[in-house]
Design an enzyme around this catalytic site. Structure first.
Site, PDB file in Angstrom:
ATOM      1  CB  SER A 168      -0.870   0.009   1.260  1.00 57.26           C
ATOM      2  OG  SER A 168      -1.431   1.290   1.478  1.00 57.26           O
TER       3      SER A 168
ATOM      4  CE1 TYR B 164      -4.349  -2.420   4.441  1.00 54.35           C
ATOM      5  CE2 TYR B 164      -3.558  -0.187   4.075  1.00 54.35           C
ATOM      6  CZ  TYR B 164      -4.000  -1.394   3.580  1.00 54.35           C
ATOM      7  OH  TYR B 164      -4.087  -1.577   2.226  1.00 54.35           O
TER       8      TYR B 164
HETATM    9  P1  NAD Z   1     -11.271  -5.866  -1.094  1.00 52.85           P
HETATM   10  O1  NAD Z   1     -11.676  -5.943   0.338  1.00 52.85           O
HETATM   11  O2  NAD Z   1     -12.287  -5.474  -2.100  1.00 52.85           O
HETATM   12  O3  NAD Z   1     -10.617  -7.235  -1.561  1.00 52.85           O
HETATM   13  C1  NAD Z   1      -9.791  -8.000  -0.717  1.00 52.85           C
HETATM   14  C2  NAD Z   1     -10.070  -9.460  -0.997  1.00 52.85           C
HETATM   15  O4  NAD Z   1      -9.259 -10.238  -0.107  1.00 52.85           O
HETATM   16  C3  NAD Z   1     -11.542  -9.835  -0.751  1.00 52.85           C
HETATM   17  O5  NAD Z   1     -12.049 -10.540  -1.848  1.00 52.85           O
HETATM   18  C4  NAD Z   1     -11.462 -10.675   0.508  1.00 52.85           C
HETATM   19  O6  NAD Z   1     -12.469 -11.651   0.597  1.00 52.85           O
HETATM   20  C5  NAD Z   1     -10.079 -11.292   0.367  1.00 52.85           C
HETATM   21  N1  NAD Z   1      -9.597 -11.797   1.653  1.00 52.85           N
HETATM   22  C6  NAD Z   1      -9.667 -11.195   2.864  1.00 52.85           C
HETATM   23  N2  NAD Z   1      -9.173 -12.012   3.808  1.00 52.85           N
HETATM   24  C7  NAD Z   1      -8.790 -13.156   3.167  1.00 52.85           C
HETATM   25  C8  NAD Z   1      -8.212 -14.378   3.614  1.00 52.85           C
HETATM   26  N3  NAD Z   1      -7.951 -14.599   4.906  1.00 52.85           N
HETATM   27  N4  NAD Z   1      -7.927 -15.322   2.687  1.00 52.85           N
HETATM   28  C9  NAD Z   1      -8.209 -15.106   1.389  1.00 52.85           C
HETATM   29  N5  NAD Z   1      -8.765 -13.983   0.911  1.00 52.85           N
HETATM   30  C10 NAD Z   1      -9.053 -13.029   1.807  1.00 52.85           C
HETATM   31  O7  NAD Z   1     -10.029  -4.888  -1.126  1.00 52.85           O
HETATM   32  P2  NAD Z   1      -9.237  -4.215  -2.353  1.00 52.85           P
HETATM   33  O8  NAD Z   1      -9.453  -2.776  -2.245  1.00 52.85           O
HETATM   34  O9  NAD Z   1      -9.512  -4.886  -3.630  1.00 52.85           O
HETATM   35  O10 NAD Z   1      -7.725  -4.513  -1.871  1.00 52.85           O
HETATM   36  C11 NAD Z   1      -6.910  -5.506  -2.457  1.00 52.85           C
HETATM   37  C12 NAD Z   1      -5.494  -5.343  -1.899  1.00 52.85           C
HETATM   38  O11 NAD Z   1      -5.026  -4.035  -2.219  1.00 52.85           O
HETATM   39  C13 NAD Z   1      -5.421  -5.461  -0.377  1.00 52.85           C
HETATM   40  O12 NAD Z   1      -4.219  -6.102  -0.013  1.00 52.85           O
HETATM   41  C14 NAD Z   1      -5.415  -4.014   0.076  1.00 52.85           C
HETATM   42  O13 NAD Z   1      -4.808  -3.866   1.345  1.00 52.85           O
HETATM   43  C15 NAD Z   1      -4.609  -3.370  -1.037  1.00 52.85           C
HETATM   44  N6  NAD Z   1      -4.850  -1.928  -1.202  1.00 52.85           N
HETATM   45  C16 NAD Z   1      -6.051  -1.469  -1.693  1.00 52.85           C
HETATM   46  C17 NAD Z   1      -6.242  -0.098  -1.889  1.00 52.85           C
HETATM   47  C18 NAD Z   1      -7.537   0.455  -2.484  1.00 52.85           C
HETATM   48  O14 NAD Z   1      -7.696   1.666  -2.604  1.00 52.85           O
HETATM   49  N7  NAD Z   1      -8.485  -0.366  -2.877  1.00 52.85           N
HETATM   50  C19 NAD Z   1      -5.228   0.790  -1.544  1.00 52.85           C
HETATM   51  C20 NAD Z   1      -4.034   0.300  -1.022  1.00 52.85           C
HETATM   52  C21 NAD Z   1      -3.858  -1.082  -0.882  1.00 52.85           C
END
Ligand code: NAD
Length: 263
Positions: A142, A155
């Site tokens: 992130s 986080y």
């Molecule tokens: P999201 O919550 O939509 O997707 C995350 C996915 O991970 C979900 O499908 C969830 O079911 C799955 N997950 C959670 N715990 C799990 C487990 N124990 N085993 C298997 N799967 C599991 O979030 P997103 O926004 O798509 O984020 C995806 C990645 O990107 C994450 O690592 C998040 O920290 C990172 N991220 C996202 C953003 C953003 O703006 N969306 C910004 C920075 C970092």
């Protein structure tokens, strides 16, 4: 002909959001993808939609905190397609809570998915990936590793661990002579389900964050997917142990430039 035509990938957290975008970008480049998640219904729906478009995708239930389930996922990929070239450790959770309010249990819960889950994934895939002519592990961190807000305290710490784990794994593999590259991707705010809604974008805290982005907008999931597909491909053959920020320039500024034109 796609640049990932003969390759096979595992993507965790692939049911929705950025993970689903990574799955689609890899599949569009010709890759076969095992979509893994704990959200079985959403994961199967994502796979069904992509399979209907002719992409090579399968769903596998996987809780990244469970080493036994990781072994089953690797077996599923090898059983379906006979090789494993790419791992995208995308599954992640957040709990927007400041350092004084957070409990050790809340911190541990985040570490278990974001850090231990990533660690278990790396360990599970390395033996199979050593048989690939060019392996690539992409760990999703992130931009909170480089800029902090009170609400990203635990986080951000977990994602900083992911970035460091990526570098040490990259060096470990390179020094062993493995043809496996390892990199981290550092997204800023992206238009996933939660943030795509214009009403949410108009909320003062969300609006302030978007306004501070030099490019003046959030990232689109498909832009994240393209970065993942590039790092997975042989086009990135000399890139390892690197951090790749994808946040419209946000981590390079500490203020919103008032001279920026409204868009
Ligand atoms: P999201 O919550 O939509 O997707 C995350 C996915 O991970 C979900 O499908 C969830 O079911 C799955 N997950 C959670 N715990 C799990 C487990 N124990 N085993 C298997 N799967 C599991 O979030 P997103 O926004 O798509 O984020 C995806 C990645 O990107 C994450 O690592 C998040 O920290 C990172 N991220 C996202 C953003 C953003 O703006 N969306 C910004 C920075 C970092």
């Amino acid at each position: 002909m796609g640049r990932l035509d003969s390759k096979v990938a595992i993507v965790t957290g692939g049911a929705r959001g950025l993970g689903a975008a990574a799955v689609k970008a890899l599949a569009q480049d010709g890759c076969a993808v095992l979509v893994c998640d704990v959200l079985d219904e959403a994961g199967k729906a994502t796979v069904d939609a992509l399979a209907a478009e002719g992409y090579r995708v399968q769903y596998q239930s996987l809780d990244v905190r469970d080493a036994g389930q990781w072994a089953q996922a690797v077996d599923a990929a090898l059983g379906a397609w006979g090789r494993l070239d790419i791992l995208v450790n995308n599954a992640g959770i957040n709990n927007p809570i400041d350092i004084e309010a957070a409990t050790a249990e809340q911190f541990q819960a985040i570490l278990d998915v974001n850090v231990i889950g990533t660690f278990l994934g790396i360990k599970a895939v390395l033996p199979a990936m050593r048989n690939s002519p060019s392996g690539s592990i992409i760990n999703v961190a992130s931009n909170s590793t480089a800029m902090v807000l009170p609400a990203t305290s635990i986080y951000g710490a977990s994602k900083a661990a992911v970035a460091n784990l990526s570098k040490s794994t990259a060096v470990h593999c390179a020094l062993k002579g493995d043809n496996i590259r390892v990199n981290s991707v550092h997204p800023g705010a992206h238009e996933t389900e939660m943030l795509a809604n214009p009403q949410v974008q108009a909320m003062p805290q969300v609006k302030a964050l978007i306004d501070a982005v030099p490019m003046g907008r959030m990232g689109r999931p498909e832009e994240f997917g393209k970065l993942v597909a590039f790092l997975a491909s042989d086009d990135a053959s000399y890139i390892t142990a690197s951090e790749h920020f994808i946040d419209g320039g946000l981590t390079s500024v500490s203020f919103a430039d008032p001279s920026r034109q409204a868009r």
